[in-house]
Design an enzyme around this catalytic site. Structure first.
Site, PDB file in Angstrom:
ATOM      1  N   ARG A   1      61.062  25.987   8.980  1.00 44.36           N
ATOM      2  CA  ARG A   1      60.399  25.925  10.483  1.00 44.36           C
ATOM      3  C   ARG A   1      59.272  25.101  10.450  1.00 44.36           C
ATOM      4  NH1 ARG A   1      61.922  31.468   9.730  1.00 44.36           N
ATOM      5  NH2 ARG A   1      59.648  32.186   9.497  1.00 44.36           N
TER       6      ARG A   1
ATOM      7  N   ALA B   1      66.149  30.449   9.541  1.00 50.63           N
ATOM      8  CA  ALA B   1      65.629  31.860   8.683  1.00 50.63           C
ATOM      9  C   ALA B   1      64.584  31.367   7.564  1.00 50.63           C
ATOM     10  CB  ALA B   1      66.616  32.391   8.029  1.00 50.63           C
ATOM     11  N   CYS B   2      64.314  30.036   7.348  1.00 45.74           N
ATOM     12  CA  CYS B   2      63.391  29.840   6.354  1.00 45.74           C
ATOM     13  C   CYS B   2      62.117  29.336   6.903  1.00 45.74           C
ATOM     14  CB  CYS B   2      63.999  28.502   5.664  1.00 45.74           C
ATOM     15  SG  CYS B   2      62.859  27.884   4.307  1.00 45.74           S
ATOM     16  N   GLY B   3      60.894  29.848   6.296  1.00 39.87           N
ATOM     17  CA  GLY B   3      59.556  29.722   6.866  1.00 39.87           C
ATOM     18  C   GLY B   3      59.179  28.154   6.547  1.00 39.87           C
TER      19      GLY B   3
END
Length: 114
Positions: free
Chosen positions: A15, A10-12
């Site tokens: 990712r 969920a974390c940019g």
């Protein structure tokens, strides 16, 4: 080179760091989704020591109640215990390679250990 990322999909930043690792030739990658497979307290201590940081440096304040609970003033062992009990308190992502450990914020920090 072996590399492990403690990842939150969920974390940019997590990712982007994962993508950088996947795009690096010769990296044998292990991905640990730490919200599904929480850290052990001993692993947290090892990661922090290898990264040259303390638990406060890795304490995630945004999106948690850590500040409201006063966790920034807690002793190191108490913070680590809370992180092991609730991995959402750990900032992300951590990456460990043969060359060291980094808290990859900003994500470009991963280049130091590739």
């Amino acid at each position: 080179m072996k590399a492990t990322i403690w990842h939150n999909p969920a974390c940019g930043t997590s990712r982007k760091t994962l993508a950088a690792l996947q795009e690096t030739p010769g990296v044998e990658l292990s991905v640990v989704e730490y919200l599904k497979t929480p850290y052990a307290a001993d692993k947290l201590r090892q990661l922090f020591e290898a990264a040259g940081i303390g638990a406060r440096d890795a304490l995630r304040l945004r999106g948690t109640d850590a500040a409201e609970r006063g966790m920034t003033e807690w002793a190191e062992d108490a913070i680590i215990a809370a992180m092991a009990a609730n991995p959402a308190y750990v900032e992300r992502p951590f990456v460990e390679t043969d060359k060291g450990v980094r808290l990859c914020r900003p994500m470009e920090t991963v280049q130091d250990i590739l």
